[in-house]
Design an enzyme around this catalytic site. Structure first.
Site, PDB file in Angstrom:
ATOM      1  N   GLU A  76       0.948  -1.205   0.527  1.00  0.00           N
ATOM      2  CA  GLU A  76       0.311  -0.343  -0.080  1.00  0.00           C
ATOM      3  C   GLU A  76       0.832   1.839   0.241  1.00  0.00           C
ATOM      4  O   GLU A  76       0.956   2.520  -0.626  1.00  0.00           O
ATOM      5  CB  GLU A  76      -0.694  -0.229   1.464  1.00  0.00           C
ATOM      6  N   ASP A  77       2.052   1.406   0.103  1.00  0.00           N
ATOM      7  CA  ASP A  77       2.641   2.560   1.252  1.00  0.00           C
ATOM      8  C   ASP A  77       3.706   2.639   0.355  1.00  0.00           C
ATOM      9  O   ASP A  77       4.902   3.642   0.759  1.00  0.00           O
ATOM     10  CB  ASP A  77       2.726   2.908   2.857  1.00  0.00           C
TER      11      ASP A  77
END
Ligand code: MN
Length: 719
Positions: A76-77
């Site tokens: 996700e990051d």
């Protein structure tokens, strides 16, 4: 921050065969990927996945889950991809990290352009492998513990609300009581910090007052067990501020002493001892009726087992007791994690997967695959936590959760008040649907708005959420009042003008009390709504004007104009008997141009009806009373005005009455009276007395009303 070796040691302490190498590689990989990213607290971002992994060691999870926890934010990051994870950590870990990512994406900011997964994917992601949910819950717990570092209060609120609404119930559903309690309490601190502070202060006060009450209760219970040769571990624990608060809310009670907010536990070796302990307690103390529950013979759906009872215990303190074995205790605290042990190298023990804790998930999955419609799906899932909620999506994929039974209007108001106010229609899953349609789980809802639209009173009948209802009602009240007020004022002005009397604000102020109204504005609104007549207002200001019913005006016939009836304003009727009084019937309101007939009332004169008036039926048997009459000036093209009555069915929407009066005024008519006869959900029936010159004029007004969107049906009243 927990160090690499500490984490490994912790995992190995409960799982000696854990894959140490994988944990080490995941630790380093995550640290590299997150690099210099920072948390809101100022800590390096990497501290977060380590804390999440640390939380999970409490539940003795397998090393794959620990590795997943360390990697859970990398897809996700950071730049890491599914392929990277799969190549480095294997297919199972990659799939789990994906599962956590999916759950994470559901919670994205509503203003994020990223597309959220839909509700089905949410359930699928969590039912695919419950370990993804364990990681997600630990992730949420750490984020809640550090929530206060976040600067933006709205985002704190949103996260806290989501925690209260979704994650705490989820934790409860899988039996992770500790996590549930902490999540709730952290969310409570954000959502209602004043309430929480007051509970905490009260707790502190009671602790200073109570002395060693808890210890005294525990030692007396311990002694009772000892007398019966039962070895038991007895614990006394304060309930969390949130659970105390909720209890206070639900039962509308305060708490007076520490024992009110303590839960006592008796932990014994086996099930036999549970019942033995229960017998000892019930033998020694008076029971509180209705408190005994046997969750050992009938476990809760999440697998929770214990005996519950309430007694007037030591020193006559009313206490609550849970009696359970060590194993039950471990399961109560840790839920599904406590006995869902994975074999290293992955493969899930099929038999264990059938345990009651995840049966609901397995069933859910099956229903998802088999359900023919979403309703059936929800009906069969029996998920308490979702039962009274419905999850729908915006076209951009933002998740909107609503109480069940909610409609597109509720949805629109949940998105934004403005969207609600301007809502004219809704597309559900791409199809235009009525606004009163109940939403179903997974529906995608697109609200069609128009700047010209305002909230409709009909919405009030079907909306479910308080937000929508409050907004609609407030709007309607304001609109209605304004409209009625305006209408009433013009009706009053007209009545005064006609009677040749001056209308002053002072005059009106002087008589508002006569009608029990608080202000002139309210009085006007009452007249506009038809509750008070303009005539009554006029007569209140000028009491000398009081006469008989104005709708049946008595007009003396001029004696000088033989064979003719004539009113002061120049109306004349041919065929009347000289000297006889003439009335225009109040039922059909004859107009110049109408075919008319006179009915003789002995001693009272002649009443003029239109030839098609329904009232004439009652004179059918008395032909001698019928008088053939006609208008002298059928065109009515002089300056005289006549009251005609029309019945109108108006859409029950704000602005409808305003439109109505505008249309009538534009066409040269004047409203002299109006009354609402029946008010329905979608429309109301009313009659309007309108002053016109003649039949032709009236038909123009009626035609114009028919053309107005505010009006459904217009008919001239026929008696
Ligand atoms: Mn995270």
């Amino acid at each position: 921050m927990m160090r690499q070796f500490e984490l490994v040691e912790k995992v190995k302490s409960y799982k000696p065969e854990a894959d140490e190498d994988a944990i080490n590689r995941a630790y380093v990989f995550a640290m590299q990927m997150h690099g210099s990213q920072k948390r809101a607290s100022g800590d390096p971002y990497f501290s977060h996945p380590i804390e999440v992994a640390g939380i999970l060691t409490r539940y003795k999870v397998d090393s794959t889950t620990i590795v997943t926890a360390l990697l859970h934010d990398t897809i996700e990051d950071t730049d890491a991809t599914h392929e990277d994870i799969e190549r480095l950590f294997g297919e199972e870990t990659a799939r789990l990290v994906d599962g956590v990512t999916k759950l994470t994406r559901i919670n994205f900011d509503s203003d994020s352009a990223k597309q959220a997964e839909n509700f089905r994917k949410f359930l699928l992601a969590m039912s695919e492998d419950i370990r993804a949910l364990l990681v997600k819950l630990a992730d949420r717990l750490h984020n809640m513990r550090t929530l206060h570092f976040k600067k933006n209060p709205e985002s704190r609120q949103r996260i806290a609300m989501e925690t209260m609404d979704i994650y705490a119930p989820l934790a409860e559903r899988i039996g992770m009581d500790e996590i549930k309690t902490e999540l709730e309490d952290l969310a409570f601190a954000e959502l209602n910090s004043d309430a929480r502070k007051s509970v905490v202060r009260r707790l502190e006060f009671l602790r200073t007052q109570g002395g060693d009450l808890v210890e005294r209760i525990i030692s007396e219970l311990q002694a009772k067990m000892f007398e019966h040769d039962l070895i038991a571990d007895i614990q006394g624990r304060e309930k969390s501020p949130y659970s105390i608060w909720r209890k206070m809310q639900q039962h509308d009670v305060g708490f007076e002493q520490l024992s009110d907010i303590m839960a006592f536990r008796i932990i014994v070796d086996d099930i036999d001892d549970c019942y033995k302990a229960l017998g000892i307690v019930h033998g020694a103390y008076r029971t509180v009726p209705g408190r005994f529950k046997d969750y050992i013979s009938t476990p809760k759906p999440n697998g929770y087992r214990s005996l519950h009872t309430g007694v007037f215990g030591p020193e006559n303190h009313r206490i609550e007791l849970q009696i359970r074995t060590k194993e039950m205790h471990e399961i109560a605290e840790s839920g599904v994690a406590a006995h869902w042990n994975y074999k290293e190298q992955g493969s899930v023990d099929a038999a264990k997967r059938d345990g009651p804790q995840y049966r609901w998930l397995r069933e859910l999955l099956e229903i998802l695959e088999n359900a023919s419609n979403p309703e059936e799906f929800l009906e069969h899932t029996k998920l308490e936590m979702f039962k009274d909620q419905v999850f729908a999506f915006t076209p951009r994929g933002d998740l909107i959760s609503l109480p069940s039974g909610s409609t597109p209007v509720d949805f629109a108001y949940a998105v934004h008040s403005e969207v609600g106010d301007r809502c004219v229609g809704a597309k559900i899953n791409g199809r235009m649907m009525p606004l009163r349609t109940s939403l179903r789980n997974g529906d995608q809802v697109e609200i069609v708005t128009s700047k010209a639209q305002t909230p409709s009173p009909t919405w009030d009948r079907f909306v479910v959420t308080g937000k929508a209802r409050a907004r609609i009602r407030r709007f309607i009240r304001m609109q209605e009042r304004e409209q009625y007020q305006e209408l009433g004022r013009s009706i009053i002005a007209r009545a005064f003008k006609e009677s040749g009397n001056e209308l002053t604000e002072k005059g009106l102020r002087g008589i508002v009390k006569n009608f029990a109204q608080p202000s002139v504005e309210d009085l006007c609104a009452q007249v506009g709504a038809g509750h008070i007549t303009a005539r009554a207002v006029l007569e209140a200001v000028y009491p000398r004007l009081k006469t008989v019913d104005p709708s049946d005006k008595v007009v003396p016939i001029s004696k000088t104009k033989q064979q003719k009836g004539e009113r002061g304003d120049g109306v004349s009727i041919k065929g009347l008997i000289p000297g006889m009084a003439m009335h225009f019937a109040g039922c059909c309101h004859p107009l110049p141009g109408d075919r008319i007939v006179g009915i003789v009332h002995t001693g009272k004169g002649v009443t003029i009806h239109t030839i098609d008036c329904e009232q004439l039926a009652q004179f059918q048997e008395e032909p001698e009373r019928w008088l053939d009459v006609a208008w002298d000036n059928a065109a009515g093209d002089d300056d005289s005005h006549h009251v005609a009555r029309v019945t109108v069915t108006v859409n029950n929407t704000p602005g409808a009455l305003g439109d109505l009066s505008t249309v009538i005024a534009k066409n040269g008519g004047n409203i002299s009276n109006l009354k609402i006869i029946d008010r329905q959900v979608d429309f109301f029936d009313m009659y309007i007395d309108v002053e016109v010159k003649n039949v032709k004029h009236l038909s123009d007004v009626i035609a114009a009303l028919r053309a107005s969107t505010a009006v459904n049906v217009v008919e001239r009243a026929r008696g």
